[in-house]
Design a protein around this motif. Sequence first.
Motif, PDB file in Angstrom:
ATOM      1  N   LEU A 144       0.814  -1.208   0.000  1.00  0.00           N
ATOM      2  CA  LEU A 144       0.000   0.000   0.000  1.00  0.00           C
ATOM      3  C   LEU A 144       0.852   1.265   0.000  1.00  0.00           C
ATOM      4  CD1 LEU A 144      -2.925  -0.981   2.390  1.00  0.00           C
ATOM      5  CD2 LEU A 144      -2.673  -1.364  -0.065  1.00  0.00           C
ATOM      6  N   GLU A 145       2.096   1.169   0.445  1.00  0.00           N
ATOM      7  CA  GLU A 145       2.982   2.336   0.396  1.00  0.00           C
ATOM      8  C   GLU A 145       3.302   2.717  -1.048  1.00  0.00           C
ATOM      9  OE1 GLU A 145       6.450   1.967   2.770  1.00  0.00           O
ATOM     10  OE2 GLU A 145       5.352   1.731   4.660  1.00  0.00           O
ATOM     11  N   ILE A 146       3.449   1.705  -1.903  1.00  0.00           N
ATOM     12  CA  ILE A 146       3.683   1.973  -3.323  1.00  0.00           C
ATOM     13  C   ILE A 146       2.473   2.678  -3.925  1.00  0.00           C
ATOM     14  CG2 ILE A 146       3.902   0.883  -5.599  1.00  0.00           C
ATOM     15  CD1 ILE A 146       5.767  -1.148  -4.384  1.00  0.00           C
ATOM     16  N   LEU A 147       1.274   2.211  -3.581  1.00  0.00           N
ATOM     17  CA  LEU A 147       0.064   2.851  -4.094  1.00  0.00           C
ATOM     18  C   LEU A 147      -0.028   4.292  -3.628  1.00  0.00           C
ATOM     19  CD1 LEU A 147      -0.610  -0.147  -4.718  1.00  0.00           C
ATOM     20  CD2 LEU A 147      -2.980   0.391  -4.176  1.00  0.00           C
ATOM     21  N   GLU A 148       0.356   4.542  -2.381  1.00  0.00           N
ATOM     22  CA  GLU A 148       0.326   5.909  -1.861  1.00  0.00           C
ATOM     23  C   GLU A 148       1.293   6.803  -2.639  1.00  0.00           C
ATOM     24  OE1 GLU A 148       0.886   8.294   2.402  1.00  0.00           O
ATOM     25  OE2 GLU A 148       0.971   6.104   2.320  1.00  0.00           O
ATOM     26  N   GLN A 149       2.464   6.275  -2.973  1.00  0.00           N
ATOM     27  CA  GLN A 149       3.424   7.047  -3.766  1.00  0.00           C
ATOM     28  C   GLN A 149       2.889   7.325  -5.165  1.00  0.00           C
ATOM     29  OE1 GLN A 149       7.693   5.849  -3.480  1.00  0.00           O
ATOM     30  NE2 GLN A 149       6.929   4.317  -2.043  1.00  0.00           N
ATOM     31  N   LEU A 150       2.200   6.348  -5.740  1.00  0.00           N
ATOM     32  CA  LEU A 150       1.637   6.534  -7.079  1.00  0.00           C
ATOM     33  C   LEU A 150       0.576   7.627  -7.072  1.00  0.00           C
ATOM     34  CD1 LEU A 150       1.362   2.812  -8.242  1.00  0.00           C
ATOM     35  CD2 LEU A 150       2.886   4.564  -9.164  1.00  0.00           C
ATOM     36  N   TYR A 151      -0.251   7.648  -6.055  1.00  0.00           N
ATOM     37  CA  TYR A 151      -1.294   8.669  -5.975  1.00  0.00           C
ATOM     38  C   TYR A 151      -0.708  10.047  -5.721  1.00  0.00           C
ATOM     39  CZ  TYR A 151      -5.296   5.558  -6.264  1.00  0.00           C
ATOM     40  OH  TYR A 151      -6.245   4.680  -6.722  1.00  0.00           O
ATOM     41  N   GLY A 152       0.488  10.094  -5.138  1.00  0.00           N
ATOM     42  CA  GLY A 152       1.112  11.375  -4.852  1.00  0.00           C
ATOM     43  C   GLY A 152       2.020  11.881  -5.944  1.00  0.00           C
ATOM     44  N   SER A 153       2.090  11.166  -7.081  1.00  0.00           N
ATOM     45  CA  SER A 153       2.979  11.583  -8.163  1.00  0.00           C
ATOM     46  C   SER A 153       2.529  12.934  -8.712  1.00  0.00           C
ATOM     47  CB  SER A 153       3.000  10.532  -9.278  1.00  0.00           C
ATOM     48  OG  SER A 153       1.700  10.238  -9.727  1.00  0.00           O
ATOM     49  N   ALA A 154       3.493  13.757  -9.072  1.00  0.00           N
ATOM     50  CA  ALA A 154       3.224  15.150  -9.431  1.00  0.00           C
ATOM     51  C   ALA A 154       2.849  15.309 -10.899  1.00  0.00           C
ATOM     52  CB  ALA A 154       4.450  16.006  -9.121  1.00  0.00           C
ATOM     53  N   PHE A 155       2.029  16.338 -11.187  1.00  0.00           N
ATOM     54  CA  PHE A 155       1.744  16.712 -12.565  1.00  0.00           C
ATOM     55  C   PHE A 155       2.995  17.271 -13.215  1.00  0.00           C
ATOM     56  CE2 PHE A 155      -2.692  17.173 -11.003  1.00  0.00           C
ATOM     57  CZ  PHE A 155      -3.338  16.449 -11.983  1.00  0.00           C
ATOM     58  N   SER A 156       3.180  16.983 -14.495  1.00  0.00           N
ATOM     59  CA  SER A 156       4.226  17.664 -15.248  1.00  0.00           C
ATOM     60  C   SER A 156       3.717  19.057 -15.616  1.00  0.00           C
ATOM     61  CB  SER A 156       4.564  16.882 -16.519  1.00  0.00           C
ATOM     62  OG  SER A 156       3.492  16.974 -17.450  1.00  0.00           O
ATOM     63  N   PRO A 157       4.614  20.022 -15.832  1.00  0.00           N
ATOM     64  CA  PRO A 157       4.170  21.365 -16.233  1.00  0.00           C
ATOM     65  C   PRO A 157       3.325  21.337 -17.512  1.00  0.00           C
ATOM     66  CG  PRO A 157       6.463  21.421 -15.548  1.00  0.00           C
ATOM     67  CD  PRO A 157       6.064  19.970 -15.605  1.00  0.00           C
ATOM     68  N   GLY A 158       3.699  20.466 -18.467  1.00  0.00           N
ATOM     69  CA  GLY A 158       2.950  20.386 -19.718  1.00  0.00           C
ATOM     70  C   GLY A 158       1.522  19.930 -19.513  1.00  0.00           C
ATOM     71  N   THR A 159       1.331  18.950 -18.619  1.00  0.00           N
ATOM     72  CA  THR A 159      -0.016  18.467 -18.322  1.00  0.00           C
ATOM     73  C   THR A 159      -0.844  19.547 -17.641  1.00  0.00           C
ATOM     74  OG1 THR A 159       0.681  16.155 -18.144  1.00  0.00           O
ATOM     75  CG2 THR A 159      -1.336  16.766 -17.007  1.00  0.00           C
ATOM     76  N   LEU A 160      -0.231  20.236 -16.688  1.00  0.00           N
ATOM     77  CA  LEU A 160      -0.947  21.291 -15.976  1.00  0.00           C
ATOM     78  C   LEU A 160      -1.356  22.410 -16.931  1.00  0.00           C
ATOM     79  CD1 LEU A 160      -1.778  21.670 -13.025  1.00  0.00           C
ATOM     80  CD2 LEU A 160       0.217  23.150 -12.735  1.00  0.00           C
ATOM     81  N   ASP A 161      -0.464  22.775 -17.864  1.00  0.00           N
ATOM     82  CA  ASP A 161      -0.788  23.801 -18.853  1.00  0.00           C
ATOM     83  C   ASP A 161      -1.953  23.353 -19.737  1.00  0.00           C
ATOM     84  OD1 ASP A 161       1.213  25.417 -17.898  1.00  0.00           O
ATOM     85  OD2 ASP A 161       2.666  24.856 -19.441  1.00  0.00           O
ATOM     86  N   ALA A 162      -1.935  22.076 -20.150  1.00  0.00           N
ATOM     87  CA  ALA A 162      -2.991  21.557 -21.026  1.00  0.00           C
ATOM     88  C   ALA A 162      -4.341  21.562 -20.314  1.00  0.00           C
ATOM     89  CB  ALA A 162      -2.641  20.144 -21.493  1.00  0.00           C
ATOM     90  N   ILE A 163      -4.360  21.160 -19.054  1.00  0.00           N
ATOM     91  CA  ILE A 163      -5.607  21.185 -18.288  1.00  0.00           C
ATOM     92  C   ILE A 163      -6.099  22.621 -18.130  1.00  0.00           C
ATOM     93  CG2 ILE A 163      -6.652  20.711 -16.030  1.00  0.00           C
ATOM     94  CD1 ILE A 163      -4.799  18.287 -15.814  1.00  0.00           C
ATOM     95  N   GLY A 164      -5.171  23.547 -17.923  1.00  0.00           N
ATOM     96  CA  GLY A 164      -5.548  24.952 -17.830  1.00  0.00           C
ATOM     97  C   GLY A 164      -6.193  25.461 -19.100  1.00  0.00           C
ATOM     98  N   ARG A 165      -5.659  25.063 -20.254  1.00  0.00           N
ATOM     99  CA  ARG A 165      -6.258  25.485 -21.532  1.00  0.00           C
ATOM    100  C   ARG A 165      -7.648  24.884 -21.696  1.00  0.00           C
ATOM    101  NH1 ARG A 165      -0.796  24.819 -23.205  1.00  0.00           N
ATOM    102  NH2 ARG A 165      -1.184  22.703 -23.944  1.00  0.00           N
ATOM    103  N   ALA A 166      -7.826  23.641 -21.234  1.00  0.00           N
ATOM    104  CA  ALA A 166      -9.153  23.012 -21.320  1.00  0.00           C
ATOM    105  C   ALA A 166     -10.166  23.768 -20.466  1.00  0.00           C
ATOM    106  CB  ALA A 166      -9.063  21.549 -20.885  1.00  0.00           C
ATOM    107  N   ILE A 167      -9.761  24.165 -19.278  1.00  0.00           N
ATOM    108  CA  ILE A 167     -10.670  24.917 -18.402  1.00  0.00           C
ATOM    109  C   ILE A 167     -11.059  26.238 -19.051  1.00  0.00           C
ATOM    110  CG2 ILE A 167     -10.823  26.123 -16.184  1.00  0.00           C
ATOM    111  CD1 ILE A 167      -8.927  23.954 -15.059  1.00  0.00           C
ATOM    112  N   ALA A 168     -10.069  26.922 -19.630  1.00  0.00           N
ATOM    113  CA  ALA A 168     -10.321  28.250 -20.207  1.00  0.00           C
ATOM    114  C   ALA A 168     -11.147  28.189 -21.487  1.00  0.00           C
ATOM    115  CB  ALA A 168      -8.998  28.955 -20.482  1.00  0.00           C
ATOM    116  N   SER A 169     -11.038  27.090 -22.232  1.00  0.00           N
ATOM    117  CA  SER A 169     -11.682  27.026 -23.551  1.00  0.00           C
ATOM    118  C   SER A 169     -13.042  26.344 -23.530  1.00  0.00           C
ATOM    119  CB  SER A 169     -10.776  26.257 -24.524  1.00  0.00           C
ATOM    120  OG  SER A 169     -10.680  24.885 -24.152  1.00  0.00           O
TER     121      SER A 169
END
Length: 334
Positions: free
Chosen positions: A187-212
């Motif tokens: 379960l510690e591995i699963l916790e680490q997987l859930y805590g993995s960070a967004f890449s800047p590119g992914t965050l930018d893409a999600i931001g464009r989706a919200i705005a558009s």
Amino acid sequence: MSRAAELVSVLETTDSLAIVCHDNPDPDCLASALALEAIARDHDVEEVTIAYGGEISHQQNRAFVNLLEISLQTLSRTAIEEYDSVSFVDHTRPGANTEVPADVTPDIVVDHHPGESADAAFEDVRDEYGATATIFIEYLQELEVDMTTRLASALLFALHRERLDFVREPTRREYEAALAVYPDADLEILEQLYGSAFSPGTLDAIGRAIASRERRGSSLVASVGKTGESDALPQAADYLINLEGVDTVLVYGVVSDAIRLSGRSIDPRVHMGETLAEGFDELGAVGGHHDMAGGRIELGLFADDDDDDDDGALLEFVGRRLTRRFFDALNLDD
């Protein structure tokens, strides 16, 4: 003979096996590949290679591969014709959601998505199941293959990401499968997987989706623009489906030389797979389930001479047509 026994009968005549994931593989696909590798090695298949097309850009998928130390190689570096047997997991047909040429016939297919038969020697497609990992857990139990911590952790995370986390129409089988692998999972591995960070590119893409985003009634269409992060599309769709009053979402974007689509719906009256097929089937490879679906349309079908050199104009051109087709498929007026 059970399906698991039929699978073994094919593997027993095989010395080398190429396990092909669909393009941009997700945890369900990757965990299923690991399970098939374990079954193959347990039945003396000497050489097993897990191959994939596209890219692994979703931050959780990258973490999944790294933390579980999954050995993968790209299809471009894999001479699948040199293997005794070729297997497809979590997809069915070549040329649709894989870089494998359309004239290749797989020997083994295990999938939970509806679709046409691949005419494989062994084919187990159960579209009444919520995940391909569920099918493999049943195989592993019946064949009494050793359930390592690594394999159990991979399968448990896959079940959660595919169905259980979002309660995307999981069947009783997904809960039973999760219960079966839970005792052996880390379960510690699963916790680490859930805590993995967004890449800047992914965050930018999600931001464009919200705005558009463009909304009609409880349905919404949004664009991530042009991105190298193909996994940003389903992540944006998952985010937008939580918007108050929205129950159906389509996210599109230009990835490399194609338009990618990712759809979500929590409206029981909407079958997302059928909706995308009605709106876009003549344009490219689309399909999926009642609640989630996706597709790929070659960019050449939408581009014209005036737009080729202007990403903004091309995206506007593409967006107008995709939005109209999607809302038309849902019978929504302006």
